[in-house]
Design an enzyme around this catalytic site. Structure first.
Site, mmCIF file in Angstrom:
data_model
loop_
_atom_site.group_PDB
_atom_site.id
_atom_site.type_symbol
_atom_site.label_atom_id
_atom_site.label_comp_id
_atom_site.label_asym_id
_atom_site.label_seq_id
_atom_site.Cartn_x
_atom_site.Cartn_y
_atom_site.Cartn_z
ATOM 1 N NE ARG A 100 -4.165 1.796 0.709
ATOM 2 C CZ ARG A 100 -5.017 2.327 -0.144
ATOM 3 N NH1 ARG A 100 -4.812 2.219 -1.441
ATOM 4 N NH2 ARG A 100 -6.088 2.955 0.286
ATOM 5 C CB THR A 381 -9.362 -1.314 -7.449
ATOM 6 O OG1 THR A 381 -9.500 -0.141 -6.640
ATOM 7 C CG2 THR A 381 -8.286 -2.189 -6.851
ATOM 8 C CB THR A 399 -6.166 0.544 -6.736
ATOM 9 O OG1 THR A 399 -7.058 1.511 -7.278
ATOM 10 C CG2 THR A 399 -5.706 0.998 -5.365
ATOM 11 C CG ASP A 423 -8.452 5.575 -0.249
ATOM 12 O OD1 ASP A 423 -9.487 6.137 -0.638
ATOM 13 O OD2 ASP A 423 -8.022 4.527 -0.747
ATOM 14 C CB SER A 452 -6.930 -0.370 1.254
ATOM 15 O OG SER A 452 -7.406 -1.009 0.088
ATOM 16 C CB SER A 453 -12.380 -1.221 0.553
ATOM 17 O OG SER A 453 -12.896 -0.250 1.422
ATOM 18 N N GLY A 473 -13.692 -1.996 -6.988
ATOM 19 C CA GLY A 473 -15.003 -1.493 -6.595
ATOM 20 C C GLY A 473 -14.997 -0.568 -5.399
ATOM 21 N N GLY A 474 -13.816 -0.075 -4.981
ATOM 22 C CA GLY A 474 -13.786 0.848 -3.859
ATOM 23 C C GLY A 474 -14.392 0.238 -2.612
#
Length: 572
Positions: A100, A381, A399, A423, A452-453, A473-474
Site C-alpha cells: 500500500r 481498482t 490500484t 483515502d 483500504s477496502s 469497486g472501492g
C-alpha cells in the site's frame, strides 16, 4: 479430494466444453488442467498464462500480469500505485504482501485544509498533494525475491514489448482520452497528453496502435535493477523533480525509504472452509471474516440465492462489519492496538447476531459512532487471480485509487501517479452527512499507509486452496467478494454464476442499500423494502476475477466478470 460438495462445478461442464483458451462468457467458466490467470485485460491474462506454461509459478505469473496491466489497463493497472497480494500454496503455506502507498514524510494531518479548516480545491483527490509514495514495484519485487521461480528480467519483458511496440486501443479508454484532450494545455497534464494522445493532441480510435515509449524505458530500468530501478536513480529523480517544481511533497528520500511488508494473513472459517485474506491496512480481510462469522448461524441455502431474505441477512452482516471498519481499522504501524482477534472471532459474531431480526431491518445508529458517515472510495481498482500447475494460488489487488489515479503522468517516465492520499480522513474530528469522516485511526501522518477496502482472498479446504477471488469497486469490494463466496458455498453456484449474479452493497452509513440496476426483480426489491430497508439503484458493482480448483478431478475453472470490458480468463 472428496469433500467439496458445496463448491463442485456442475459436472456437465467437464464433458461439454473442450480444454481451451476460449474466452470466458457469461455463466460458463473457462476450464484448464495446468494453470490459469484471470484479469481485467485479455492481453495481461495471456501473458500470465504464457509465464505459467514456461514453468513459472503463481507468483511469477501474478508479477508478469501486474506489470502488463500497467501497460494495457492504465485506469488501474500501475507502477505508480499500490496494493496487496495473498498467497496460499498447495502445501498449506500462506503469506501476504502489503505494498500500500505511504504518505510522504512532509505530509501533515491538516495538509488539505484552508484557513477555515475546509478542504482546499479538492486537494486530497486532485493535484500532486493527493499522491502517495507508490508501492507496487516494491511489493511485486519483494514477492518475487521471496517466492518467484523464473528470472525477474523475464517477467518484465512482455510488458516492455507491449509498451514499445504497442497494442490495439479499445473503447474502454475513450472517456479518459476525451478528458485528456480537454486538459492537454494544462502544464500539470502535459505529460499525460504526450503519453495518451496521438502526437500529444488527437484521440486514439479503437483498434489503432498505441505505443508508450517513456513507460517502456521506466519498465526497462525496473527490469535491469529490480525495485531500485524505480525507487532510486533516474525514475526517482524524475518523480522528485516534478514534485518539487509543481508543489508536490514526494522526495527522493521518500522513494528510497519505501519498503513493502510481508505479513501473516488474517484467517477465519466458514462452514468448514478456511478464509485467508489481507490484514490491515486493508480492511477487507477483517470485515469479510466478521461478516461470514455473522452469517454462519443463518441458513442462507434455505433462504435462497438473491432472495429478499438472503439480501436482508447479508445487509445486516454488512451493516455491522462496516461500522467496526470505520471505528477500529487503519495502518497497524500507527494503530498497534486494533482489536483484530476480537473482530474476527466467533464469540464476537455471536453478540452481533443477537441484534439481527429475521424479518426486520436494523437501523444504523450514527449516535453510537460520532455521527460518522463513510467516505466515498473510488471503484477503479483491478484484481488478478492465478493458480499454477501445482495448485499454488495468488490473489492480487492493486490500484491508483480513482480511475487513472491523479491523471498526472510523470514527464519522461510515462506512468500515471495515484491519488491515494484521498483515502485518508481529511479533516481531523469532522464528520458529516456528506460522507466525510474524521476519526483517528485513518488520519494523515508522515510515512503512514491509508486504509483500504481491497480484499484479495483465498478460500481453502483441508490445507489446500480451492478459490482465489477478488474485485475492484472501492468501498463495495468487500461486499462483492462476500457475495461470490456465499454464492459458491451456500448456493452451490459454479464460479462463473457466482460472479455474474446481481449484487447489493450496504456500508452502515448512510443507511441505505445499493442494488445493481439489473438482475434483481421488482418483487424481491419490494419484499426487501417491506422489511424496513431503503434501496437505491446504481450501475454495475465490481469486476470479480476468480478461479476455482477442483482437486478431485485435477481441473481449474476460471471466470472473468462480464462487468469488466476487456477481462478474460486464460488457462491451458
Amino acid at each position: 479430494m472428496q469433500n467439496y460438495p458445496k463448491l463442485l462445478i456442475c459436472l456437465f461442464l467437464t464433458f461439454s466444453f473442450p480444454m481451451s483458451n476460449f474466452a470466458q462468457s457469461g455463466r460458463i467458466p473457462v476450464r484448464a488442467e495446468n494453470g490459469m490467470v484471470v484479469s481485467s485485460h485479455y492481453l495481461a491474462s495471456k501473458v500470465g498464462e504464457e509465464i505459467l506454461s514456461k514453468g513459472g509459478n503463481a507468483i511469477d505469473a501474478g508479477v508478469a500480469t501486474a506489470f502488463t496491466l500497467a501497460v494495457t489497463l492504465p485506469s488501474a493497472g500501475n507502477i505508480g500505485g499500490g496494493g496487496f497480494l495473498v498467497y496460499h500454496g498447495a502445501n498449506g503455506d500462506k503469506t501476504a504482501f502489503n505494498f500500500r502507498e505511504k504518505a510522504p514524510l512532509k505530509a501533515s494531518v491538516d495538509m488539505f485544509l484552508d484557513e477555515d479548516g475546509q478542504i482546499k480545491d479538492n486537494s486530497n483527490h486532485e493535484g500532486l498533494l493527493s499522491v502517495g509514495v507508490p508501492g507496487t514495484v516494491a511489493g511485486l519485487y519483494k514477492a518475487h525475491q521471496k517466492m518467484g521461480n523464473l528470472p525477474w528480467e523475464e517477467l518484465l519483458e512482455p510488458a516492455i514489448n507491449l509498451a514499445e511496440n504497442g497494442f490495439e486501443s479499445t473503447y474502454n479508454m475513450n472517456w479518459f482520452l476525451k478528458w485528456v484532450k480537454e486538459h492537454h494545455d494544462d502544464e500539470l497534464y502535459a505529460a499525460t497528453a504526450k503519453a495518451f494522445l496521438k502526437n500529444g493532441e488527437e484521440i486514439y480510435k479503437p483498434g489503432e496502435t498505441w505505443k508508450q515509449p517513456d513507460l517502456a524505458k521506466s519498465l526497462k530500468r525496473i527490469q535491469q535493477n529490480g525495485a531500485d530501478g524505480f525507487y532510486k536513480g533516474k525514475t526517482a529523480k524524475l518523480i522528485a523533480d516534478f514534485m518539487k517544481e509543481h508543489g508536490g511533497l514526494i522526495t527522493e528520500k521518500d522513494l528510497a525509504n519505501y519498503e513493502a511488508e510481508e505479513l501473516a494473513p488474517v484467517t477465519g472459517t466458514y462452514r468448514g472452509y478456511e478464509v485467508v485474506a489481507m490484514p490491515p491496512p486493508s480492511s477487507g480481510g477483517v470485515a469479510l471474516i466478521e461478516m461470514l462469522n455473522i452469517l454462519e448461524v443463518f441458513d442462507l441455502e434455505e433462504a435462497g440465492a438473491n432472495s429478499a431474505k438472503s439480501y436482508h441477512l447479508l445487509t445486516e452482516a454488512m451493516r455491522r462489519a462496516y461500522a467496526d471498519r470505520a471505528l477500529y481499522l487503519g495502518d497497524p504501524n500507527f494503530n498497534p492496538k486494533m482489536p483484530l482477534e476480537k473482530l474476527t472471532s466467533k464469540e464476537y459474531a455471536k453478540k452481533l447476531q443477537e441484534g439481527i431480526q429475521i424479518d426486520r431491518a436494523s437501523k444504523s445508529d450514527s449516535a453510537n459512532f460520532n455521527k460518522a458517515h463513510l467516505r466515498y472510495e473510488s471503484p477503479q481498482t483491478t484484481h488478478i487471480s492465478v493458480v499454477d500447475k501445482e495448485g499454488n494460488a495468488v490473489s492480487l489487488t492493486y490500484t491508483l485509487e480513482r480511475s487513472y489515479g491523479s491523471k498526472i503522468v510523470v514527464p519522461g517516465a510515462g506512468f500515471l501517479l495515484n491519488n491515494e492520499m484521498g483515502d485518508f480522513n481529511p479533516i481531523p474530528g469532522h464528520t458529516d452527512t456528506k460522507g466525510l469522516i474524521g476519526t483517528k485511526p485513518n488520519l494523515v501522518a508522515p510515512g503512514k499507509r491509508m486504509l483500504s477496502s481491497m480484499t484479495p482472498t483465498i478460500i481453502a479446504k483441508e490445507g489446500k486452496p480451492v478459490l482465489a477471488i477478488g474485485s475492484p469497486g472501492g468501498r463495495t469490494i468487500i461486499n462483492t467478494v462476500l457475495q461470490v463466496v456465499v454464492n459458491m458455498i451456500d448456493h452451490k453456484m459454479n464460479i462463473a454464476k457466482a460472479i455474474e449474479s446481481p449484487r447489493i452493497h450496504h456500508q452502515w452509513l448512510p443507511d441505505r442499500t445499493r442494488f445493481e440496476d439489473f438482475g434483481i426483480s421488482p418483487d424481491t426489491k419490494k419484499l426487501y423494502e417491506q422489511m424496513g430497508h431503503e434501496v437505491y439503484e446504481a450501475g454495475s458493482q465490481g469486476q470479480a476475477m476468480g478461479i476455482y480448483i477442483d482437486w478431485e478431478n485435477d481441473l481449474l475453472y476460471g471466470a472473468a466478470d462480464s462487468r469488466s470490458y476487456d477481462g478474460k480468463a486464460e488457462g491451458f
